[in-house]
Design a protein around this motif. Structure first.
Motif, mmCIF file in Angstrom:
data_model
loop_
_atom_site.group_PDB
_atom_site.id
_atom_site.type_symbol
_atom_site.label_atom_id
_atom_site.label_comp_id
_atom_site.label_asym_id
_atom_site.label_seq_id
_atom_site.Cartn_x
_atom_site.Cartn_y
_atom_site.Cartn_z
ATOM 1 N N ALA A 116 -4.835 8.960 -13.413
ATOM 2 C CA ALA A 116 -5.531 8.017 -12.740
ATOM 3 C C ALA A 116 -5.067 6.717 -12.890
ATOM 4 C CB ALA A 116 -7.127 8.164 -13.349
ATOM 5 N N GLU A 120 -3.880 3.780 -10.307
ATOM 6 C CA GLU A 120 -4.430 2.537 -10.453
ATOM 7 C C GLU A 120 -3.072 1.346 -10.363
ATOM 8 O OE1 GLU A 120 -6.832 -0.988 -10.820
ATOM 9 O OE2 GLU A 120 -7.160 0.816 -10.138
ATOM 10 N N LEU A 164 -9.127 1.377 -8.540
ATOM 11 C CA LEU A 164 -9.958 2.587 -8.524
ATOM 12 C C LEU A 164 -10.927 2.780 -9.451
ATOM 13 C CD1 LEU A 164 -6.764 5.282 -8.501
ATOM 14 C CD2 LEU A 164 -8.523 4.817 -6.740
ATOM 15 N N TYR A 167 -11.907 8.446 -9.504
ATOM 16 C CA TYR A 167 -10.769 9.224 -8.813
ATOM 17 C C TYR A 167 -10.982 10.813 -9.189
ATOM 18 C CZ TYR A 167 -6.414 11.595 -9.890
ATOM 19 O OH TYR A 167 -5.405 12.493 -9.541
ATOM 20 N N ASP A 184 -4.503 14.566 -4.551
ATOM 21 C CA ASP A 184 -5.218 13.338 -5.176
ATOM 22 C C ASP A 184 -6.339 13.118 -4.162
ATOM 23 O OD1 ASP A 184 -3.479 13.002 -7.836
ATOM 24 O OD2 ASP A 184 -2.035 12.973 -6.081
ATOM 25 N N THR A 186 -8.666 9.672 -3.803
ATOM 26 C CA THR A 186 -8.475 8.177 -4.177
ATOM 27 C C THR A 186 -9.344 7.471 -2.981
ATOM 28 O OG1 THR A 186 -6.328 7.656 -3.153
ATOM 29 C CG2 THR A 186 -6.451 8.180 -5.455
ATOM 30 N N ASN A 331 -14.174 2.683 -4.062
ATOM 31 C CA ASN A 331 -13.062 2.095 -4.426
ATOM 32 C C ASN A 331 -12.596 1.233 -3.389
ATOM 33 O OD1 ASN A 331 -12.886 3.938 -6.474
ATOM 34 N ND2 ASN A 331 -11.855 5.549 -5.303
ATOM 35 N N SER A 335 -7.011 2.009 -0.763
ATOM 36 C CA SER A 335 -6.979 2.886 -1.867
ATOM 37 C C SER A 335 -6.550 4.393 -1.507
ATOM 38 C CB SER A 335 -8.031 3.307 -3.029
ATOM 39 O OG SER A 335 -9.367 3.405 -2.283
ATOM 40 N N GLU A 339 -3.501 9.252 -1.377
ATOM 41 C CA GLU A 339 -3.785 10.452 -0.885
ATOM 42 C C GLU A 339 -2.759 11.244 -0.116
ATOM 43 O OE1 GLU A 339 -7.701 11.357 0.895
ATOM 44 O OE2 GLU A 339 -8.862 10.477 -0.936
#
Length: 840
Positions: A116, A120, A164, A167, A184, A186, A331, A335, A339
């Motif tokens: 995470a 960020e 973020l 997450y 992921d 996000t 978020n 962001s 992904e």
């Protein structure tokens, strides 16, 4: 004593035998990591503890507890929608949890927290200095190829200091037994609300077992997340909203759950407006500043002015407000670029560059075909890879949302895939073929391994990343699965992180000495007020229809057919009831010969918009948009009414019985609203909807059955419909007479079902609502209500002929419309340039 010991040993043996049998029958898939059976072939200690206690339950007790869990899900209305569907499905909760011991969990959370923080820092660079791309650490095409990379927010410093705030990572056990990252999340990670609901359900069903396992509590995570969002705002007592796409979103139930649990306002794009450098909520008291927005809307739909112009889900001008630090968005828009699977292969080097350490959690080996060497590797061993889209869930040019396996394609399709990768490799990744690890599920009285994916959540706090102890587990229905989504056959499971030591109870409630006492009405968005108003109207309209159906099926109506005298009057009343049901859209046509058929259609027709079933379904749909404001008991009452009327009644008695039971449940809902809802603006709008609709329906009843030539039978029907038989008989020692019945149904201010009573209540509610203009003049809804109350106060029953009753009905309809136009403005009417005063 010896006899007692022997007895206890005999009781334990059936459970021990069951556990031994379950373990022997557990068909673990060879070569696949499993949660129950460890690498040494023996049950893992945490699972052994669980099944020791679980096996001590009798088969009947196990089934009873499973049924209790299913009933709670049904009564609480825990639902979801599979992608592409329009109907809600009942949440499919597995009856067994996924169990992880605290040592294993500690290793997992360390890797999640590191990941995470890494993501960020990558976002800070991508939307800030851009050194990673400039130095060649990440190819520019791998970023620019994603439609989640938003140039509109480049150079915008995130208000609150973070990109973020929440997450999530989908993980599973790799071939080496370690946890691997599969993907992921996000953008706007979903599942935490369902994880909370899973915990509530399973901990109730197996309360003693839950306590004995020392399961880590989830409340501290949500408390830390809420406090972090609050701390990110620029004032001490911020207003926080959860932005949802609306009730038709696949995970709307979760949005309502999170908003209710954390005390956030659930808002849609239409609820918000930009004024100056701030985001405001449109409320019944005017525009109110919003400080933090937890979004569940994808980035591209957030602002139609600067992003997707076709979006109706966002707020025009939101990006400009972000530039001016006018609102914290969690978020941060853009962001979701992280992904992209195209970036997975670069994360190990980025971790060493940005954090000066190796990546703790491996992920599936991934080759981005936008690079020549990776593309050639994938094409040379195409059958050994799962081909995925580099930037989305689907593979470009191929149907479905999962991976494409070249070995399973026909020769022409396989060649088409090869050509697509060769021509535009930037859109594809090749991933190592892996099979998901398995966990025990309960099927047909035995435990069976099924593949699962665990979603782990991390919240950014001032003290670092806090991990939700547990998470959101999805279980496939097939023994061999490479991806799991909440579609056909998939199930969810609660996740228990267990400890050897007792776990202290926790709650979201703060310590008493840290809370400043407040008595404020709170904020009601105009959309929520609109829905509450119409919920009241739909329920009251359904009640009026049910009362007509019950009156139509009352034995005295039918027995009059064979009566030697007065039969024509009775039949005339039946015809009037049926005509009213036809006018209301509850049934197709009146039928003097078959009243039961008319009543059945008016009660249970799904095609007729005015039937009791259709009205209650409309109420249920409206209530769905108010899940964060309705208690579980209130939701259960509505759900049970819909379920009952969805089952076809067997005969005439069944129709009347179903109508009477539904009327009783409507009275239960009214009691819940009266006794349990806080006397704030939300309650007032629910009451106003009920009062307005009841006044309209009572005026219609009076016009139909208290006309100038009305006989005893007609007046008796009216007294029944307005539930005044007892009052009339106690007040007048004569049969039904026209003027007294009119007075009781229309003018009596002490009768809670009279028109006058409803108008007086409306007047009181409207007067308690804030004024939206500064001119100091009485506003239109109150002006109409005051005029109506004055007219009803001074009117005489003898003068209430059909023409006067029709005029009264129209005035009531105008009042209901005026309330809607004044307090629930839409489109250009939603702008209110004047300074607004009233509720805080």
């Amino acid at each position: 004593m010896a006899g007692q010991a022997g007895s206890q040993d005999n009781k334990a043996r059936p459970g021990q035998r069951r556990m031994a049998q379950w373990t022997r029958d557990y068909a673990r898939l060879p070569g696949i990591p499993d949660e129950y059976i460890g690498p040494d072939g023996a049950p893992r200690p945490a699972w052994a503890r669980f099944f020791d206690a679980f096996a001590a339950l009798s088969p009947a007790d196990i089934e009873r507890r499973f049924a209790s869990a299913d009933r709670h899900l049904r009564e609480a209305g825990v639902t979801y929608r599979a992608p592409g569907e329009t109907a809600d499905r009942l949440w499919p909760l597995s009856h067994l949890p996924l169990i992880i011991d605290e040592t294993d969990w500690r290793q997992l959370t360390t890797g999640i927290a590191q990941r995470a923080q890494l993501l960020e820092m990558i976002l800070r660079d991508l939307y800030g200095e851009g050194r990673l791309v400039a130095d060649g650490a990440v190819p520019a095409a791998a970023i620019a190829g994603s439609n989640e990379y938003l140039r509109a927010v480049c150079g915008v410093k995130p208000p609150g200091g973070r990109y973020l705030h929440l997450y999530a990572a989908d993980v599973g056990r790799g071939p080496d037994g370690r946890w691997w990252v599969l993907s992921d999340r996000t953008q706007a990670p979903s599942g935490a609300g369902y994880a909370l609901e899973n915990r509530l359900v399973l901990s109730r069903a197996f309360s003693n077992l839950y306590k004995s396992m020392n399961v880590e509590r989830v409340a501290p995570f949500f408390e830390a997340f809420r406090d972090a969002l609050r701390a990110s705002a620029d004032r001490d007592e911020p207003r926080i909203g959860l932005l949802t796409p609306g009730a038709f979103n696949e995970t709307y139930f979760e949005h309502a759950t999170i908003a209710r649990y954390l005390g956030f306002l659930l808002v849609e794009g239409d609820d918000l407006a930009v004024s100056g450098d701030r985001i405001h909520i449109r409320t019944v008291a005017g525009l109110k500043r919003l400080d933090v927005l937890l979004r569940r809307v994808d980035s591209n739909f957030l602002d139609p002015l600067e992003l997707d112009a076709s979006s109706h889900l966002g707020v025009p001008g939101l990006i400009d407000v972000l530039r001016k630090s006018g609102v914290v968005v969690a978020n941060m828009p853009g962001s979701g670029v992280l992904e992209a699977r195209a970036l997975l292969g670069f994360l190990p080097n980025l971790c060493r560059r940005l954090l000066s350490e190796d990546l703790l959690m491996p992920h599936i080996a991934t080759w981005w075909c936008g690079q020549k060497s990776a593309r050639e590797e994938v094409l040379s061993r195409l059958d050994d890879f799962a081909i995925e889209g580099a930037y989305g869930r689907s593979v470009p040019g191929f149907p479905g949302s999962g991976p494409v396996l070249a070995g399973e394609l026909s020769p022409p399709e396989r060649e088409r895939l090869r050509s697509a990768i060769s021509d535009r490799g930037i859109d594809f990744v090749g991933q190592e073929l892996v099979r998901l690890s398995t966990t025990p599920t309960w099927e047909n009285g035995r435990i069976t391994p099924r593949p699962f994916v665990l979603r782990v959540f991390a919240a950014a706090t001032p003290n670092g990343w806090t991990i939700l102890p547990g998470g959101f587990c999805r279980i496939a229905d097939q023994p061999d699965a490479r991806a799991v989504s909440m579609g056909d056959g998939a199930r969810a499971a609660d996740v228990w992180v267990v400890s050897d030591k007792p776990i202290a109870a926790s709650t979201l409630l703060p310590a008493a000495d840290t809370v400043r006492i407040r008595r404020i009405a709170g904020v009601v968005p105009s959309r929520a007020a609109d829905n509450l108003f119409w919920l009241g109207r739909y329920l009251e309209r359904a009640e009026a229809t049910l009362r007509l159906i019950r009156a139509l099926g009352t034995p005295t109506r039918e027995s009059a057919k064979g009566a030697p005298s007065g039969a024509s009057t009775a039949l005339h009343s039946v015809e009037r009831i049926q005509r009213l049901l036809v006018t209301w859209g509850a049934t197709s046509q009146a039928s003097r010969a078959n009243s039961a058929k008319v009543a059945a259609e008016a009660l249970q027709s799904a095609e007729k918009f005015g039937s009791a079933l259709s009205l209650l379904r409309s109420a249920q749909r409206t209530a769905t948009s108010l899940r964060e404001r309705l208690s579980p008991d209130a939701w259960q009452v509505i759900t049970e009414m819909v379920e009952r009327l969805s089952v076809e009644a067997d005969d005439d008695d069944g129709i009347v019985s179903a109508a009477e039971l539904s009327l009783q449940e409507l009275a239960s809902f009214a009691g819940l609203a009266q006794e349990n809802m806080n006397r704030a603006a939300g309650w007032r709008f629910l009451e106003m909807g009920r009062r307005a609709e009841r006044a309209i329906n009572t005026a219609r009843f009076a016009r139909q059955f208290a006309y100038d030539e009305a006989g005893d039978e007609d007046l008796d029907v009216l007294l029944t419909l307005v539930d005044c038989q007892i009052t009339y008989r106690s007040r007048y020692l004569v049969g039904p007479a026209l003027a007294p019945v009119r007075d009781l149904a229309v003018l009596d201010p002490y009768n809670p079902r009279s028109v006058a009573f409803q108008v007086a209540a409306l007047n009181e509610h409207i007067a308690s609502l804030p004024s939206l203009k500064e001119h100091g003049l009485i506003e239109r809804p109150q002006r109409l209500a005051v005029a109506l109350q004055a007219m009803l106060t001074t009117a005489e029953a003898a003068a209430l002929d059909v023409k006067a009753l029709f005029a009264l009905e129209q005035d009531l309809l105008n009042l209901a419309d005026a309330i809607g136009l004044h307090y629930f403005p839409h489109g250009p009417n939603a702008s209110r340039p004047e300074k607004l005063t009233g509720l805080a």
